[in-house]
Design an enzyme around this catalytic site. Structure first.
Site, PDB file in Angstrom:
ATOM      1  N   SER A  77      13.169   6.093 -14.060  1.00  0.00           N
ATOM      2  CA  SER A  77      12.061   6.834 -14.662  1.00  0.00           C
ATOM      3  C   SER A  77      11.921   8.208 -14.028  1.00  0.00           C
ATOM      4  CB  SER A  77      10.777   6.018 -14.501  1.00  0.00           C
ATOM      5  OG  SER A  77       9.654   6.841 -14.512  1.00  0.00           O
ATOM      6  N   SER A  78      11.976   8.269 -12.686  1.00  0.00           N
ATOM      7  CA  SER A  78      11.816   9.546 -12.001  1.00  0.00           C
ATOM      8  C   SER A  78      12.935  10.513 -12.350  1.00  0.00           C
ATOM      9  CB  SER A  78      11.846   9.345 -10.482  1.00  0.00           C
ATOM     10  OG  SER A  78      10.661   8.775 -10.061  1.00  0.00           O
TER      11      SER A  78
ATOM     12  N   TYR B  52       8.587  15.790   0.504  1.00  0.00           N
ATOM     13  CA  TYR B  52       8.319  17.119  -0.061  1.00  0.00           C
ATOM     14  C   TYR B  52       8.115  17.053  -1.558  1.00  0.00           C
ATOM     15  CZ  TYR B  52       9.258  18.901   4.519  1.00  0.00           C
ATOM     16  OH  TYR B  52       9.189  19.139   5.857  1.00  0.00           O
TER      17      TYR B  52
ATOM     18  N   HIS C 177       0.843  -1.203   0.000  1.00  0.00           N
ATOM     19  CA  HIS C 177       0.000   0.000   0.000  1.00  0.00           C
ATOM     20  C   HIS C 177       0.875   1.249   0.000  1.00  0.00           C
ATOM     21  CE1 HIS C 177      -2.889   3.056   1.234  1.00  0.00           C
ATOM     22  NE2 HIS C 177      -2.139   3.309   2.306  1.00  0.00           N
TER      23      HIS C 177
ATOM     24  N   THR D 255       6.464  27.043   5.799  1.00  0.00           N
ATOM     25  CA  THR D 255       5.162  26.425   5.542  1.00  0.00           C
ATOM     26  C   THR D 255       4.056  27.337   6.041  1.00  0.00           C
ATOM     27  OG1 THR D 255       6.285  24.351   5.985  1.00  0.00           O
ATOM     28  CG2 THR D 255       3.914  24.256   5.716  1.00  0.00           C
TER      29      THR D 255
ATOM     30  N   HIS E  66      14.827  13.260  11.925  1.00  0.00           N
ATOM     31  CA  HIS E  66      13.667  13.362  12.823  1.00  0.00           C
ATOM     32  C   HIS E  66      12.750  12.156  12.680  1.00  0.00           C
ATOM     33  CE1 HIS E  66      11.453  15.836   9.521  1.00  0.00           C
ATOM     34  NE2 HIS E  66      11.049  14.599   9.471  1.00  0.00           N
ATOM     35  N   HIS E  67      12.995  11.348  11.654  1.00  0.00           N
ATOM     36  CA  HIS E  67      12.254  10.079  11.548  1.00  0.00           C
ATOM     37  C   HIS E  67      12.859   9.026  12.459  1.00  0.00           C
ATOM     38  CE1 HIS E  67       9.955  11.310   7.945  1.00  0.00           C
ATOM     39  NE2 HIS E  67      11.023  12.040   7.705  1.00  0.00           N
TER      40      HIS E  67
ATOM     41  N   LYS F  51       3.324  30.090   3.653  1.00  0.00           N
ATOM     42  CA  LYS F  51       2.470  29.689   2.533  1.00  0.00           C
ATOM     43  C   LYS F  51       1.000  29.702   2.932  1.00  0.00           C
ATOM     44  CE  LYS F  51       4.615  27.092  -0.659  1.00  0.00           C
ATOM     45  NZ  LYS F  51       4.987  27.775  -1.666  1.00  0.00           N
TER      46      LYS F  51
ATOM     47  N   HIS G 238      13.129  12.004   3.360  1.00  0.00           N
ATOM     48  CA  HIS G 238      12.477  13.256   3.730  1.00  0.00           C
ATOM     49  C   HIS G 238      12.272  14.184   2.546  1.00  0.00           C
ATOM     50  CE1 HIS G 238      10.282  15.506   6.528  1.00  0.00           C
ATOM     51  NE2 HIS G 238      10.731  16.557   5.886  1.00  0.00           N
TER      52      HIS G 238
ATOM     53  N   GLU H 168      11.819  13.200  -0.288  1.00  0.00           N
ATOM     54  CA  GLU H 168      10.754  12.498  -1.009  1.00  0.00           C
ATOM     55  C   GLU H 168       9.366  12.959  -0.560  1.00  0.00           C
ATOM     56  OE1 GLU H 168      10.417  10.423  -3.480  1.00  0.00           O
ATOM     57  OE2 GLU H 168       8.344   9.808  -3.136  1.00  0.00           O
TER      58      GLU H 168
ATOM     59  N   SER I  21      -1.988  27.135  -5.340  1.00  0.00           N
ATOM     60  CA  SER I  21      -1.702  28.543  -5.591  1.00  0.00           C
ATOM     61  C   SER I  21      -2.251  29.011  -6.928  1.00  0.00           C
ATOM     62  CB  SER I  21      -0.188  28.790  -5.567  1.00  0.00           C
ATOM     63  OG  SER I  21       0.342  28.384  -4.334  1.00  0.00           O
TER      64      SER I  21
ATOM     65  N   ARG J 233       1.802   1.477  15.237  1.00  0.00           N
ATOM     66  CA  ARG J 233       1.392   1.301  13.853  1.00  0.00           C
ATOM     67  C   ARG J 233       1.837  -0.072  13.363  1.00  0.00           C
ATOM     68  NH1 ARG J 233       5.793   4.936  10.476  1.00  0.00           N
ATOM     69  NH2 ARG J 233       4.638   4.157   8.681  1.00  0.00           N
TER      70      ARG J 233
ATOM     71  N   ASP K 138       6.334  21.696 -26.433  1.00  0.00           N
ATOM     72  CA  ASP K 138       6.249  20.337 -25.856  1.00  0.00           C
ATOM     73  C   ASP K 138       7.277  20.273 -24.746  1.00  0.00           C
ATOM     74  OD1 ASP K 138       6.221  17.379 -25.511  1.00  0.00           O
ATOM     75  OD2 ASP K 138       4.959  17.494 -27.299  1.00  0.00           O
TER      76      ASP K 138
ATOM     77  N   TRP L 227       6.971   0.203   3.945  1.00  0.00           N
ATOM     78  CA  TRP L 227       7.486   0.928   2.772  1.00  0.00           C
ATOM     79  C   TRP L 227       8.837   1.569   3.072  1.00  0.00           C
ATOM     80  CZ3 TRP L 227       8.752   5.953   1.210  1.00  0.00           C
ATOM     81  CH2 TRP L 227       8.560   6.952   2.154  1.00  0.00           C
TER      82      TRP L 227
END
Lengths: 296, 516, 381
Positions: free
Chosen positions: B160-161, B248, B67, B319, B293-294, B322, B244, B246, B259, B441, B96, B132
């Site tokens: 690909s990315s 964002y 998932h 943040t 921080h993870h 924004k 991290h 990622e 926006s 979790r 293009d 994950w």
């Protein structure tokens, strides 16, 4: 024909979908092979991938010679190659970062120093040294250990120093080749580029010899603890990149010698390859310092 | 250049057109969204009540892992790339994408990569079952054999990315119409430019870390094993150095979409355009120095703990800027509440709530109580579902008339919104409670005091799932036909994309437009 | 999976009656929405910190959402409101950059203080080594002979919904870790296989147990009681089934308990010398099996095809004894899921469980393994 207002957008192309299939077969085949299956899928995929790249580059060269590529499009290629090299830099950064972490944090902790020095309770008798000749496993379990350190390591001031000289020289020769190309002196270009390819091959030859030495005489292998792990992963991925770079430069040489490609003011294929070559050179300098010299 | 699309299926296989490729990305991501969603429903069904009812723990762990992977890499990221493909060339007046064939390659890798990933479900020993975040050594020494296939599928989706990101950078930097200076670009283009840099910087690191796993599993290296001098925590450092930024990558383009939408429906220019650009850049910069921080509970030295705590708290500043800018844009506007605006407003509110819980999680001592509980699950679903999913949905409703030439059904859109909004909050809000009350979790079964809120969450999840069927139906109907949209679609919206016909012609801006 | 969906629909249809199976469970704990205040100074400080940030967030939320809802209410086109056109103000941007920064500094001060407190593990009165195993905890009271495993004691039949679930469903163990109140206890965490995390909310202690490394943390519990927690790091199949129970008792009671456990440990060493008859071993072995082996190999010895091999009719359990001993004592060299039980179980337990495996589930080897055989086997290597 080449102007800002007519950016060449190719019509439909079969190349990408074949490239996808090639890449997929390569990746799937590699996984299958590593998991103990047959290697056929991998080789079919790699062959397909190589074929597609051949036709893809041929198409781009053809378009360029037909004058379809505006200066703006060429800038796209420049951006593309530049950021591709940056992504490669980050790939190496992961491994250099791992080496830094291991030496600055993990090993001192295992050896009983610093904030998590209690960890040494689990590995009594283990001492933090670099190069790591006695792994924690060997320090505790002696002969019964599964992961033992190497007997000896590569002396930086022999083959590695020679390889440093070779690779640094090759960066100069490829630059000289570039200068001659810009002056339109094809023979000199071919000569200096050929010299660069030879130096690349020589580097790889010595690298193979070094690995042979390490595996056969020094007991230094991928499996000899974290020293062997970081040593072979960093130098191995670098070697793979040198191989690729040498192939790229060789193809450029053949294009120049056989097909008389490249003009003094239009030779991005060569330029991109030479950037790549400078990049592997810089990585090597990092390796020589952080893996060989500071690692012995 | 003036040709339309080729007939038949080969159009999609061989296409070099950014609109075709954008559509394929979006449909692919929706398919993955449904697949990952079904897995979420398996999880929620199992957690409907205490005890094991539907699946066994092994399979449950495979579901949570798949998932996460499918939603992150298969649903959210490709959806943003799809929107980028469709909109960036039209927004900057380019004919293009800069590298159209590579664009097609970037897309087609994904279905193959995910077919490989999904096929692990049918392999001996099952699919990856280590979450994950695939922490070693659970993902190395103790992993099922299918992990090798997982590693190689990550490799090719990373390729690909990276190619997609390179394409976007080259397009934005090289293909702007004359007069389209950087500080005139729509925020969606800006946020994507910055996102693309993040992608190029961190996807190779992900490739690096899965390579280390591969070597540890099959070639006897010792990266993550203390016996050979390595450290399992090394995995987490390298992973989160990717991970991290990622997260964002999954939210910055959302900022860009919102926006664009809020000013249109507030009929008022975006407040603080340049501060929005700087805030996005600051967030991207900070994303590189907050990764640990993870990992507050791995036993870092206190200096590291403090550094990562302070740096993480700082993220709240840009943040906040924004959010304040969006609210000020609405203030004294002349607002209407069509479906895109509803989703955008829900984004601002719910993302802010996710931001608040993020701030709480940043406080290291408090995080010792939150870490790896449902509070974290609630937090990241609050930033990802209303953050990424709602903004993508808002973007689809906002630009769908431009893509198809037809208006979507507004009533159905509103039904979709309210179902999704209610479903989402019913699903994820109670997770804050069970998390604080002590539910870890990634567990397939739980103690009785968590039962009530889990039951509510499960009901909400099915409601949220049902809402997506309405969405699918509405989009398909709009593609098939419906009320014709005007070229401007909305009430005097800002941006070059509204200056071309609806539906947008197959090739737009073959000659660059003049930009004021 | 398809079968799973069928069951899902059946479950949804009958959900409410099924709910009553645990509805009797009383407790103020149901519908709990907040963090526990816990029973230590650190846990209370953490709680206060948590509430402080929470209320700051609420206050900011009220202001921001207040402005937003106000303008959504007042500034709508349907009310004929005409849009203003202002779109920039450096002063305003500066204000809402600086004020939040100041608020953050205010938050960081107490957070930093608490963190220093949590990290101060020095001068402990007693050290307990906590080792995570798939899927149980081992506690070693350092400086004593006391060492034991702590397993989930909720019966499988409750998990499988055959029996009603007990009050402490999934939060109960066979051997709680016993500690004295009022003493500074230092925990040292490590793991045997994968990463686990030891978490007891009431103590506000959560620390990863990492194989090959040791982390530490401390606590000082104020009041006697039973405090429950769970593993908080995904550690494989039974991650959800390895709870932690801390039993805090007055000091005298703790000392008595410790002495008793030390005596038991001494007795266990004696038992190793003893010769048991087959029935004794078989009966003990069944218990050991169900506690340590059944999670993977299943209570009926059939295993899980493709994942965990069966014991019934297996080559190991019906082959040469040496191989069987080696497998149990040293684990599998190919499959790390089969751990080395040599260091985990006593010689008596290993002898019993091997005897059991060779004679249960239709295996009929007829041999009896004595604790001393295990000891000899271990000494030989």
């Amino acid at each position: 024909m080449a102007s800002e207002s007519s950016y060449y957008v190719p019509e439909q192309s079969r190349l990408p979908i074949f490239a996808t299939i090639g890449l997929f077969l390569t990746a799937f085949g590699a996984a299958n092979w590593i998991n103990g299956g047959s290697s056929y899928i991998f080789f079919i995929g790699a062959l397909a991938m190589a074929g597609v790249l051949w036709f893809w580059f041929a198409a781009v060269i053809r378009e360029n010679m037909a004058g379809l590529n505006s200066d703006q499009l060429k800038r796209s290629y420049v951006w593309g190659m530049g950021w591709f090299i940056f992504s490669e830099v980050m790939f190496f950064a992961a491994f250099f970062g791992a080496l830094y972490y291991i030496r600055t944090f993990a090993l001192p902790w295992l050896g009983g120093e610093g904030d998590r020095g209690e960890s040494n309770m689990l590995w009594q008798g283990f001492e933090n040294t670099w190069p790591l000749m006695v792994t924690p496993d060997a320090a505790v379990h002696g002969d019964a250990a599964k992961v033992v350190g190497p007997n000896d390591i590569i002396d930086p001031w022999h083959l590695p120093l020679l390889n440093t000289v070779i690779l640094l020289t090759s960066s100069v020769t490829v630059h000289i080749a570039h200068v001659f190309l810009k002056k339109g002196k094809r023979n000199a270009f071919n000569l200096w580029l050929g010299l660069t390819v030879l130096l690349g091959a020589l580097f790889l030859f010595f690298q193979v010899e070094e690995y042979y030495e390490a595996y056969v005489h020094l007991g230094l292998t991928l499996e000899s603890g974290i020293y062997g792990t970081t040593f072979f992963m960093l130098t191995g991925f670098h070697g793979a990149h040198v191989t690729l770079g040498t192939i790229m430069l060789l193809i450029m040489l053949l294009r120049s010698v056989i097909a008389h490609h490249f003009k003094p003011d239009d030779h991005f294929g060569f330029e991109a390859s030479s950037w790549y070559w400078h990049f592997v050179d810089v990585v090597w300098v990092g390796l020589f310092i952080f893996v060989y010299v500071l690692g012995s | 250049m003036a040709h339309g699309p080729k007939p038949g299926f080969s159009r999609w296989l061989y296409t070099t057109n950014h609109k075709d490729i954008g559509s394929m990305y979006l449909w692919f991501s929706f398919a993955m969204f449904l697949l990952g969603g079904c897995m979420a429903l398996v999880i929620r069904a199992e957690l409907f009540e205490p005890g094991l009812q539907i699946v066994q723990p092994e399979f449950f762990n495979q579901m949570t892992t798949m998932h996460g992977l499918i939603m992150v890499f298969g649903a959210v990221m490709p959806a943003f790339v799809g929107l980028a493909n469709w909109m960036i060339p039209m927004m900057i007046g380019a004919p293009d994408m800069a590298l159209p064939r590579m664009n097609n390659w970037s897309f087609w890798i994904l279905p193959f990569a995910f077919a490989m990933l999904a096929s692990t479900l049918f392999m001996d020993g099952g699919a990856p079952n280590f979450g994950w975040t695939f922490y070693a050594p659970l993902s190395t020494e103790y992993a099922p054999p299918s992990t090798t296939f997982f590693i190689f599928s990550i490799h090719i989706m990373g390729a690909s990315s990276i190619m997609g990101a390179i394409n976007i950078i080259a397009t934005i930097l090289n293909m702007r119409a004359p007069g389209m200076t950087l500080m005139k670009m729509p925020l969606f283009v800006w946020t994507w430019l910055i996102t693309a840099y993040l992608l190029i910087a961190v996807m190779p690191v992900l490739a690096g870390v899965v390579t280390m796993m591969l070597m540890d599993i099959h070639f006897g290296t010792s990266f993550f094993s203390a016996a050979g001098g390595g450290d399992p925590v090394l995995f987490q450092h390298v992973f989160w150095f990717f991970g991290h930024p990622e997260v964002y990558i999954m939210i910055l383009p959302a900022f860009g979409i919102v926006s664009a939408i809020i000013p249109t429906f507030a009929r008022k220019p975006l407040f603080g355009y340049s501060s929005m650009v700087y805030a996005t850049a600051s967030i991207a910069f900070l994303s590189f120095i907050v990764w640990a921080h993870h990992m507050f509970t791995v036993g870092m030295p206190i200096a590291g703990e403090l550094f990562f705590m302070y740096a993480t708290m700082l993220i709240a500043v840009p943040t906040g800027v924004k959010v304040f800018n969006w609210v000020t844009t609405m203030f004294r506007g002349s607002m209407t509440f069509e479906t895109p605006m509803l989703f955008a407003i829900a984004f601002v509110i719910l993302f802010t709530i996710g931001g608040f819980s993020g701030l709480m999680l940043a406080i290291a001592p408090a995080d010792f109580q939150y870490h790896d509980t449902y509070f974290v699950v609630a937090h990241f679903h609050y930033v990802l579902v209303p953050g990424a999913i709602f903004s993508i949905t808002a973007g689809v409703y906002y630009w769908l008339p431009k893509w198809t030439g037809n208006m979507y059904n507004e009533t159905m859109g509103k039904v979709h919104f309210w179902l999704a909004f209610v479903g989402l909050n019913v699903t994820f809000f109670p997770m804050h409670f069970v998390g604080l009350a002590g539910m870890p979790r990634r567990i397939p079964d739980y103690a009785l005091q968590f039962a009530d809120f889990n039951q509510i969450a499960s009901v909400g999840a099915f409601l949220f799932g049902a809402a997506q069927i309405v969405f699918l139906f509405n989009v398909v109907r709009t593609v098939m036909g419906g009320k014709k949209a005007t070229d401007e679609v909305w009430d005097d919206p800002e941006g070059l994309e509204w200056t071309v016909a609806s539906p947008a012609p197959y090739h737009t801006f073959s000659t660059p437009p003049a930009v004021r | 999976m398809l079968k799973g969906f069928d069951r899902l629909f059946a479950l949804l249809a009958t959900s409410l009656p099924a709910y009553s199976a645990f509805a009797e469970v009383e407790g103020a704990e149901r519908w709990g929405v907040n963090m526990t205040q816990g029973v230590t100074e650190v846990s209370r400080t953490t709680y206060d910190l948590h509430m402080l940030i929470f209320w700051i967030c609420v206050a900011i939320g009220v202001v921001v959402f207040g402005v937003m809802f106000y303008s959504m209410w007042r500034h709508r086109k349907s009310k004929g409101y005409r849009a203003a056109q202002f779109h920039e103000s450096t002063a305003v941007e500066l204000v809402w950059t600086i004020i939040p920064t100041l608020i953050l500094v205010l938050m960081a001060i107490p957070a930093t203080k608490t963190l220093y407190d949590i990290y101060d593990t020095g001068e402990a009165d007693l050290d307990i080594m906590v080792t995570g195993y798939q899927w149980k905890w081992k506690y070693d009271y350092l400086g004593t002979d006391v060492s034991f495993f702590s397993n989930l004691s909720t019966p499988r039949s409750q998990v499988d919904n055959q029996l009603p679930k007990g009050e402490n469903y999934l939060l109960e163990v066979d051997e709680p870790v016993v500690v004295p109140v009022g003493k500074k206890i230092r925990f040292l965490f490590t793991a045997n296989d994968v990463i686990h995390a030891w978490w007891v909310p009431d103590l506000a202690v959560k620390k990863d147990a990492i194989p090959g490394f040791i982390n530490d943390a401390w606590t000082r519990i104020d009041e006697p009681g039973i405090y429950r927690g769970q593993c908080a790091e995904l550690c494989g199949k039974d991650h959800g089934f390895m709870p932690i129970v801390v039993k805090a008792v007055p000091e005298q009671e703790y000392d008595a308990w410790l002495n008793e456990r030390a005596a038991q440990a001494a007795k266990m060493r004696e038992l190793t010398e003893k010769t048991f008859d087959f029935d004794e071993l078989f009966a003990m072995g069944e218990k050991v099996y169900n506690r340590n082996c059944a999670a993977c190999h299943q209570p009926n010895g059939q295993g899980v095809p493709g994942t965990f091999p069966a014991i019934a009719g297996s080559q190991v359990a019906t082959g040469p004894l040496d191989k069987h001993l080696n497998m149990v004592v040293n684990g599998s060299s190919k499959n790390p899921a089969m751990q080395a039980f040599g260091p985990q179980l006593s010689e008596v337990d290993i002898a019993a469980v091997i005897t059991y495996q060779r004679n249960a589930f239709g295996n009929e080897m007829g041999d009896t393994v004595q604790p001393v055989d295990i000891l000899n086997f271990k000494n030989k290597q």
